[in-house]
Design an enzyme around this catalytic site. Structure first.
Site, PDB file in Angstrom:
ATOM      1  N   ARG A 240       0.913  -1.303  -0.015  1.00  0.00           N
ATOM      2  CA  ARG A 240      -0.017  -0.027   0.000  1.00  0.00           C
ATOM      3  C   ARG A 240       0.925   1.190  -0.081  1.00  0.00           C
ATOM      4  O   ARG A 240       0.536   2.304  -0.675  1.00  0.00           O
ATOM      5  CB  ARG A 240      -0.911   0.060   1.210  1.00  0.00           C
ATOM      6  CG  ARG A 240      -2.010  -1.169   0.794  1.00  0.00           C
ATOM      7  CD  ARG A 240      -3.150  -1.370   2.071  1.00  0.00           C
ATOM      8  NE  ARG A 240      -3.864  -2.506   1.702  1.00  0.00           N
ATOM      9  CZ  ARG A 240      -4.744  -3.130   2.434  1.00  0.00           C
ATOM     10  NH1 ARG A 240      -4.891  -2.645   3.516  1.00  0.00           N
ATOM     11  NH2 ARG A 240      -5.436  -4.127   1.854  1.00  0.00           N
ATOM     12  N   GLN A 336      -7.025  16.688 -19.818  1.00  0.00           N
ATOM     13  CA  GLN A 336      -7.989  17.554 -20.380  1.00  0.00           C
ATOM     14  C   GLN A 336      -7.226  18.913 -20.593  1.00  0.00           C
ATOM     15  O   GLN A 336      -7.256  19.584 -21.815  1.00  0.00           O
ATOM     16  CB  GLN A 336      -8.589  18.063 -18.953  1.00  0.00           C
ATOM     17  CG  GLN A 336      -9.889  19.054 -19.640  1.00  0.00           C
ATOM     18  CD  GLN A 336     -10.960  18.410 -20.201  1.00  0.00           C
ATOM     19  OE1 GLN A 336     -11.066  16.956 -20.386  1.00  0.00           O
ATOM     20  NE2 GLN A 336     -11.671  19.059 -20.978  1.00  0.00           N
ATOM     21  N   GLU A 363      -4.885  -4.778  -4.180  1.00  0.00           N
ATOM     22  CA  GLU A 363      -4.360  -4.527  -2.951  1.00  0.00           C
ATOM     23  C   GLU A 363      -5.298  -4.166  -2.028  1.00  0.00           C
ATOM     24  O   GLU A 363      -4.796  -2.945  -1.070  1.00  0.00           O
ATOM     25  CB  GLU A 363      -3.014  -3.759  -2.939  1.00  0.00           C
ATOM     26  CG  GLU A 363      -1.829  -4.254  -3.823  1.00  0.00           C
ATOM     27  CD  GLU A 363      -1.408  -5.662  -3.441  1.00  0.00           C
ATOM     28  OE1 GLU A 363      -1.673  -6.432  -2.243  1.00  0.00           O
ATOM     29  OE2 GLU A 363      -0.812  -6.317  -4.194  1.00  0.00           O
TER      30      GLU A 363
HETATM   31  C1  LIG Z   1      -4.543  -6.188 -12.753  1.00  0.00           C
HETATM   32  C2  LIG Z   1      -4.640  -6.753 -11.399  1.00  0.00           C
HETATM   33  C3  LIG Z   1      -3.735  -7.594 -10.913  1.00  0.00           C
HETATM   34  C4  LIG Z   1      -4.048  -8.390  -9.787  1.00  0.00           C
HETATM   35  N1  LIG Z   1      -2.876  -9.014  -9.330  1.00  0.00           N
HETATM   36  C5  LIG Z   1      -3.407  -9.912  -8.142  1.00  0.00           C
HETATM   37  C6  LIG Z   1      -2.325 -10.784  -7.807  1.00  0.00           C
HETATM   38  O1  LIG Z   1      -1.047 -10.847  -8.296  1.00  0.00           O
HETATM   39  N2  LIG Z   1      -2.475 -11.661  -6.958  1.00  0.00           N
HETATM   40  C7  LIG Z   1      -3.823 -11.717  -6.132  1.00  0.00           C
HETATM   41  O2  LIG Z   1      -3.840 -12.658  -5.462  1.00  0.00           O
HETATM   42  N3  LIG Z   1      -4.695 -10.788  -6.669  1.00  0.00           N
HETATM   43  C8  LIG Z   1      -4.613  -9.840  -7.634  1.00  0.00           C
HETATM   44  N4  LIG Z   1      -5.477  -9.237  -7.929  1.00  0.00           N
HETATM   45  C9  LIG Z   1      -6.868  -9.088  -7.456  1.00  0.00           C
HETATM   46  C10 LIG Z   1      -7.353  -8.126  -6.729  1.00  0.00           C
HETATM   47  O3  LIG Z   1      -6.505  -7.842  -5.371  1.00  0.00           O
HETATM   48  C11 LIG Z   1      -8.636  -8.131  -6.670  1.00  0.00           C
HETATM   49  O4  LIG Z   1      -9.232  -7.702  -7.706  1.00  0.00           O
HETATM   50  C12 LIG Z   1      -9.253  -6.928  -5.702  1.00  0.00           C
HETATM   51  O5  LIG Z   1      -8.894  -7.272  -4.329  1.00  0.00           O
HETATM   52  C13 LIG Z   1     -10.979  -6.868  -5.414  1.00  0.00           C
HETATM   53  O6  LIG Z   1     -11.401  -8.208  -5.680  1.00  0.00           O
HETATM   54  P1  LIG Z   1     -12.650  -8.261  -6.851  1.00  0.00           P
HETATM   55  O7  LIG Z   1     -11.924  -8.004  -8.026  1.00  0.00           O
HETATM   56  O8  LIG Z   1     -12.972  -9.702  -6.858  1.00  0.00           O
HETATM   57  O9  LIG Z   1     -13.911  -7.432  -6.528  1.00  0.00           O
HETATM   58  P2  LIG Z   1     -14.826  -7.592  -5.364  1.00  0.00           P
HETATM   59  O10 LIG Z   1     -14.487  -7.881  -4.186  1.00  0.00           O
HETATM   60  O11 LIG Z   1     -15.812  -8.426  -6.089  1.00  0.00           O
HETATM   61  O12 LIG Z   1     -15.502  -6.155  -5.370  1.00  0.00           O
HETATM   62  C14 LIG Z   1     -16.332  -5.575  -6.284  1.00  0.00           C
HETATM   63  C15 LIG Z   1     -16.899  -4.438  -5.753  1.00  0.00           C
HETATM   64  O13 LIG Z   1     -17.554  -4.542  -4.418  1.00  0.00           O
HETATM   65  C16 LIG Z   1     -16.999  -3.633  -3.619  1.00  0.00           C
HETATM   66  N5  LIG Z   1     -17.000  -4.258  -2.254  1.00  0.00           N
HETATM   67  C17 LIG Z   1     -16.787  -5.586  -1.964  1.00  0.00           C
HETATM   68  N6  LIG Z   1     -16.777  -5.773  -0.554  1.00  0.00           N
HETATM   69  C18 LIG Z   1     -17.167  -4.702   0.000  1.00  0.00           C
HETATM   70  C19 LIG Z   1     -17.289  -4.046   1.307  1.00  0.00           C
HETATM   71  N7  LIG Z   1     -17.026  -4.911   2.171  1.00  0.00           N
HETATM   72  N8  LIG Z   1     -17.500  -2.712   1.476  1.00  0.00           N
HETATM   73  C20 LIG Z   1     -17.845  -2.063   0.361  1.00  0.00           C
HETATM   74  N9  LIG Z   1     -17.617  -2.414  -0.923  1.00  0.00           N
HETATM   75  C21 LIG Z   1     -17.269  -3.760  -1.128  1.00  0.00           C
HETATM   76  C22 LIG Z   1     -15.518  -3.542  -3.936  1.00  0.00           C
HETATM   77  O14 LIG Z   1     -14.867  -2.262  -3.434  1.00  0.00           O
HETATM   78  C23 LIG Z   1     -15.799  -3.291  -5.574  1.00  0.00           C
HETATM   79  O15 LIG Z   1     -16.056  -2.148  -5.863  1.00  0.00           O
HETATM   80  C24 LIG Z   1      -5.327  -8.324  -9.152  1.00  0.00           C
HETATM   81  C25 LIG Z   1      -6.418  -7.565  -9.723  1.00  0.00           C
HETATM   82  C26 LIG Z   1      -6.084  -6.832 -10.910  1.00  0.00           C
HETATM   83  C27 LIG Z   1      -7.357  -6.207 -11.443  1.00  0.00           C
END
Ligand SMILES: Cc1cc2nc3c(=O)[nH]c(=O)nc-3n(C[C@H](O)[C@H](O)[C@H](O)COP(=O)(O)OP(=O)(O)OC[C@H]3O[C@@H](n4cnc5c(N)ncnc54)[C@H](O)[C@@H]3O)c2cc1C
Length: 389
Positions: A240, A336, A363
């Protein structure tokens, strides 16, 4: 209160700036066009990182790292963050959880990672487990004197640049037993399903994997059964802060480009910075950067003075939230100010605009950071953010 950087911190920042300008920036356009850093460039890139003294940037000297302080790491990362297409990741950061490994794990994984001979990636996320890692379905079962891992992992960043994976699995499928395993690549049972394309073009891939009864010897379990989250907490603090530093560097580069353009671009017979609408955008950009940089350097210095681990966690969420959202606002204004030129892929601000979006998602999303901050306020009081010291 001493707010000055030391001569060594200034020197490291200048060196990282030169590395970024001379090694990373020349690779930006081809990485964007190719979708990743071309294979043919990768070995030379690793060698350049070693030659410039940035291998093992986040680890202690006794583990083969550089022994940089948190603030030294931050001033370096800020400069690397100027590079688009995630090229900052070419200066790899061996997973911080490895420092809690056994002597043999440090010898086999941490030391060679710090030396640039190995690289690891981290697999926690799954299709049903994102923000809520208790939903992880990957299981670890112990049979015939070894572990067997089964499940599917998503978004595994830098899989194609790595030769081992740290897999987060639940022992016997029990969410109260989250545990980390060091899995070598290749291992029988690891199936690479695909590496999809994303909004950004990044130096390496983000893979989807299936683990089919992947055998792992007992000595490759990292930490204890159930320690998975505990070992990842320090990692979250580090990543972070790292994201805050990259996004700060990205915002500064975009603002420099916008500031220069506003001076040289003339419309209606005068430089566009003479229109208050444009100058006010530049003013807001500068002030937002000023705030983010002040927060970041303060927290890094506090950590070097031994900030309590829980407070570090609370501060890291605030930093990641503020700097990633700040960079989004700043870079949007840079696009912009540049008008149509800001929308061209050959222009760094266009690439920064795409690159920076993921920093509000990975993260821990912005919403998850706000949840952490809200929880910290309830537990410790508003003072931990509004007070001083
Ligand atoms: C390019 C990229 C690289 C990545 N690299 C890695 C990696 O190397 N290893 C790894 O393990 N992961 C990796 N990730 C995964 C990343 O950490 C997750 O995408 C992230 O933690 C969010 O999970 P999700 O995409 O399933 O979204 P979700 O958890 O499904 O969330 C969807 C939406 O709901 C909201 N939400 C969910 N829970 C809550 C809550 N309690 N309160 C309020 N809002 C909420 C979220 O903020 C978001 O807006 C990567 C992701 C990307 C896009």
């Amino acid at each position: 209160m001493d707010l000055d950087l030391t001569p060594r911190e200034r020197e490291l920042a200048a060196k990282a700036r030169a590395f970024c300008d001379q090694v990373l920036l020349p690779r930006e356009i081809e990485t964007d066009e190719h979708g990743e850093l071309p294979q043919a460039r990768r070995a030379a890139m690793i060698q350049a990182v070693i030659d410039w003294g940035f291998a093992g940037v986040n680890h202690a000297k006794q583990d083969g790292g550089r022994g940089f302080t948190t603030l030294e790491q931050i001033v370096i990362e800020e400069q690397l963050g100027r590079a688009t297409n995630g090229l900052w990741t070419c200066v790899w950061r061996p997973p911080v959880s490895l420092k809690f490994g056994t002597e043999a794990q440090k010898r086999d994984y941490l030391l060679p990672s710090n030396q640039g001979r190995r690289r690891g990636c981290f697999a926690i996320t799954e299709s049903g487990a994102g923000s809520d890692p208790r939903q992880v379905r990957t299981r670890a079962e112990f049979r015939n004197n070894q572990w067997y891992l089964s499940g599917e992992k998503w978004f595994v960043t830098s899989y194609n640049a790595s030769d081992y994976i740290i897999v987060h699995a639940h022992v016997d499928g029990d969410p109260d037993k989250p545990t980390l395993f060091l899995v070598d690549k290749p291992s029988p049972g690891i199936v690479h399903l695909r590496s999809p394309r994303f909004m950004h073009n990044y130096a390496f891939d983000h893979a989807e994997l299936r683990l089919e009864e992947v055998p792992v010897p007992p000595e490759r379990m990292l930490g204890e059964i159930g320690q998975g989250f505990e070992l990842t907490k320090d990692w979250f603090v580090e990543t972070r802060l790292q994201i805050a530093a990259h996004t700060l560097g990205a915002a500064i580069r975009a603002t420099e480009i916008a500031n220069d353009y506003a001076t040289t671009r003339e419309q209606f017979g005068k430089p566009i910075r003479d229109f208050q609408a444009v100058e006010f955008m530049l003013a807001d950009m500068a002030v937002e950067i000023f705030a983010g940089k002040s927060m970041l350097y303060r927290v890094a210095a506090e950590m070097d003075r031994g900030l309590d681990r829980k407070l570090a966690h609370a501060r890291a969420s605030a930093l990641k939230l503020f700097c990633s959202e700040m960079a989004g606002r700043v870079i949007d204004r840079a696009v912009q100010i540049l008008g149509g030129r800001g929308y061209m892929r050959e222009n760094p601000v266009e690439r920064l605009y795409r690159d920076i979006r993921v920093d509000r998602i990975w993260e821990g999303t912005s919403e998850i950071q706000r949840g952490v901050i809200g929880g910290q306020i309830r537990k410790r009081g508003l003072e931990i953010y509004t007070g001083w010291g």
